[in-house]
Design an enzyme around this catalytic site. Sequence first.
Site: not given
Length: 335
Positions: A50, A264, A290
């Site tokens: 990010k 998730y 992830y």
Amino acid sequence: MNLAKFARRGYVTAPTPLEFLPNFSRALGAGVSVYMKRDDMLPGAGGGNKTRKLDFCVADALNKGCDTLITCGAVQSNHCRLTLSWAVHEGMDCHLVLEERVPDSYNPEASGNNFLFQLMGVKNITVAQKGTDMMAAMQKVADKLSAEGKKPYIIPGGASNALGSLGYVSCMEEIMAQVFHIGLKIDHMVVPSGSAGTHGGIIAGMIGNNIDIPVTGIGVNRPKLVQEQAVLTVANASLELIGVDVRVLAEKVVAFDDYVGPGYSLPTDSMVEAVKMLAQTEAVLLDPVYSGKAMAGLIDLARKGYFPKGSNVLFLHTGGSPALYAYLPTFRQGK
């Protein structure tokens, strides 16, 4: 493409390493050579992908005179950690809206990123139930802050809009310069696919630079068709922002949903295997949400012959290892 016309803060000061994983490739035993783009080594508290996106978004916020960042994510969000870290760096306030995608999963006393939110001095955390309209929730926080005289700037989840995704358009250019320099031919690329900005930016970077390398996304949250549409939308929005006339064809976007598991952020056996395998062959730490599930996808696909023997496969490591410490029981079971 001319990315220099977009303001950045300069958080990415040097290319991240692109490394061959010889021990892992050998242990995989699938006849492919696996390379890794180490975006886990980007600057920011704990590192992660990010930072590339926030390089553009925070510059936009400061250019607009804002003094507060508002963003959202899951309860152990790496994006929220990095947004907060760069807010601290810039002397800005930061407010987070965390979605309990797993009911009752937020624990302010938890380790991992929850601990880092408190350590870095987050101004406020709003906890939202699964399915909440997160943009509306962030706007509510922004309206309250505006009424108090602050100047807030909302960054969408994952900084996955056209502006933020320029970070991965730039990354694709960086990768191609690296492989040219070392004389390496990449046959396939595997990327985690979540909020869609990283995956979409990589594809936009390829289209904009006329690069024809297949990209396989490993989805971590949404059904395949929904995820592929999200990636396609972001990729084309990025190309439009840059001023590239070409658009991404739907068939160029692949995002498997086979490795999400029960949901998730919920652990899977294949994710645990992937995290342990990388740690024990290359001393590289993946995250459980992830990069761990994305690497589980690469491992399974390689074993099934998805990549032709002799292929050079590049895996994008998006970081997130601080979240490992919130999953200690998962990795200590059956040691």
